[in-house]
Design a protein around this motif. Structure first.
Motif, PDB file in Angstrom:
ATOM      1  N   PHE A  18      -0.833  15.560   0.656  1.00 35.83           N
ATOM      2  CA  PHE A  18      -1.087  16.957   0.332  1.00 35.83           C
ATOM      3  C   PHE A  18      -2.234  17.449   1.202  1.00 35.83           C
ATOM      4  O   PHE A  18      -3.064  16.661   1.645  1.00 35.83           O
ATOM      5  CB  PHE A  18      -1.459  17.120  -1.152  1.00 35.83           C
ATOM      6  N   SER A  19      -2.282  18.743   1.434  1.00 37.07           N
ATOM      7  CA  SER A  19      -3.328  19.312   2.281  1.00 37.07           C
ATOM      8  C   SER A  19      -4.704  19.216   1.641  1.00 37.07           C
ATOM      9  O   SER A  19      -5.710  19.164   2.346  1.00 37.07           O
ATOM     10  CB  SER A  19      -3.002  20.767   2.613  1.00 37.07           C
ATOM     11  N   ALA A  20      -4.771  19.197   0.300  1.00 32.55           N
ATOM     12  CA  ALA A  20      -6.035  19.108  -0.427  1.00 32.55           C
ATOM     13  C   ALA A  20      -5.744  18.676  -1.864  1.00 32.55           C
ATOM     14  O   ALA A  20      -4.637  18.908  -2.362  1.00 32.55           O
ATOM     15  CB  ALA A  20      -6.739  20.470  -0.438  1.00 32.55           C
ATOM     16  N   PRO A  21      -6.722  18.078  -2.543  1.00 35.08           N
ATOM     17  CA  PRO A  21      -6.510  17.692  -3.937  1.00 35.08           C
ATOM     18  C   PRO A  21      -6.104  18.868  -4.833  1.00 35.08           C
ATOM     19  O   PRO A  21      -5.288  18.708  -5.741  1.00 35.08           O
ATOM     20  CB  PRO A  21      -7.871  17.124  -4.360  1.00 35.08           C
ATOM     21  N   THR A  22      -6.631  20.055  -4.551  1.00 37.55           N
ATOM     22  CA  THR A  22      -6.260  21.215  -5.374  1.00 37.55           C
ATOM     23  C   THR A  22      -4.782  21.566  -5.206  1.00 37.55           C
ATOM     24  O   THR A  22      -4.139  22.005  -6.156  1.00 37.55           O
ATOM     25  CB  THR A  22      -7.127  22.447  -5.042  1.00 37.55           C
ATOM     26  N   ALA A  23      -4.229  21.361  -4.019  1.00 40.05           N
ATOM     27  CA  ALA A  23      -2.796  21.614  -3.806  1.00 40.05           C
ATOM     28  C   ALA A  23      -1.971  20.647  -4.638  1.00 40.05           C
ATOM     29  O   ALA A  23      -0.958  21.028  -5.237  1.00 40.05           O
ATOM     30  CB  ALA A  23      -2.452  21.481  -2.326  1.00 40.05           C
ATOM     31  N   PHE A  24      -2.386  19.379  -4.703  1.00 45.28           N
ATOM     32  CA  PHE A  24      -1.687  18.397  -5.542  1.00 45.28           C
ATOM     33  C   PHE A  24      -1.785  18.775  -7.009  1.00 45.28           C
ATOM     34  O   PHE A  24      -0.783  18.750  -7.729  1.00 45.28           O
ATOM     35  CB  PHE A  24      -2.267  16.997  -5.312  1.00 45.28           C
ATOM     36  N   ARG A  25      -2.987  19.159  -7.455  1.00 45.94           N
ATOM     37  CA  ARG A  25      -3.153  19.527  -8.871  1.00 45.94           C
ATOM     38  C   ARG A  25      -2.268  20.721  -9.240  1.00 45.94           C
ATOM     39  O   ARG A  25      -1.639  20.726 -10.304  1.00 45.94           O
ATOM     40  CB  ARG A  25      -4.616  19.854  -9.164  1.00 45.94           C
ATOM     41  N   ARG A  26      -2.217  21.732  -8.378  1.00 41.23           N
ATOM     42  CA  ARG A  26      -1.369  22.903  -8.658  1.00 41.23           C
ATOM     43  C   ARG A  26       0.105  22.528  -8.694  1.00 41.23           C
ATOM     44  O   ARG A  26       0.850  22.949  -9.584  1.00 41.23           O
ATOM     45  CB  ARG A  26      -1.611  24.004  -7.620  1.00 41.23           C
ATOM     46  N   ALA A  27       0.557  21.739  -7.724  1.00 40.84           N
ATOM     47  CA  ALA A  27       1.960  21.318  -7.678  1.00 40.84           C
ATOM     48  C   ALA A  27       2.297  20.462  -8.894  1.00 40.84           C
ATOM     49  O   ALA A  27       3.336  20.653  -9.532  1.00 40.84           O
ATOM     50  CB  ALA A  27       2.243  20.548  -6.388  1.00 40.84           C
ATOM     51  N   PHE A  28       1.432  19.538  -9.242  1.00 39.17           N
ATOM     52  CA  PHE A  28       1.662  18.671 -10.401  1.00 39.17           C
ATOM     53  C   PHE A  28       1.778  19.508 -11.672  1.00 39.17           C
ATOM     54  O   PHE A  28       2.662  19.273 -12.507  1.00 39.17           O
ATOM     55  CB  PHE A  28       0.526  17.650 -10.527  1.00 39.17           C
ATOM     56  N   HIS A  29       0.912  20.503 -11.804  1.00 40.88           N
ATOM     57  CA  HIS A  29       0.957  21.384 -12.980  1.00 40.88           C
ATOM     58  C   HIS A  29       2.264  22.171 -13.015  1.00 40.88           C
ATOM     59  O   HIS A  29       2.856  22.350 -14.082  1.00 40.88           O
ATOM     60  CB  HIS A  29      -0.257  22.321 -12.997  1.00 40.88           C
TER      61      HIS A  29
END
Length: 72
Positions: A18-29
């Motif tokens: 992922f480009s950043a941890p926040t991108a992973f968190r948003r996608a996971f959510h």
């Protein structure tokens, strides 16, 4: 990967490209309706081998960077 509590969400995000941890968190959510932290906490309350009913077999959205064969 979330089941293994030794890796941080940032490390998992990086491993999944992922480009950043926040991108992973948003996608996971988007995929599960909860944060990776909440999902990990719930996994801790399950019997060994029991799976979450909300975890999709296939994600509905791709991260900012292509994930290759991991989900495709």
């Amino acid at each position: 990967m979330l089941r293994d509590g030794r890796r941080s969400v940032a490390e998992i995000s990086d491993a999944l490209r992922f480009s950043a941890p926040t991108a992973f968190r948003r996608a996971f959510h988007r995929w599960t309706g909860r944060s990776p932290r909440d999902h990990r906490a719930q996994l801790g309350r399950r019997a060994p081998g029991e799976r979450s009913a909300s975890w999709p077999a296939e994600p509905t959205a791709r991260p900012a960077r292509e994930m290759g064969s991991m989900f495709g």
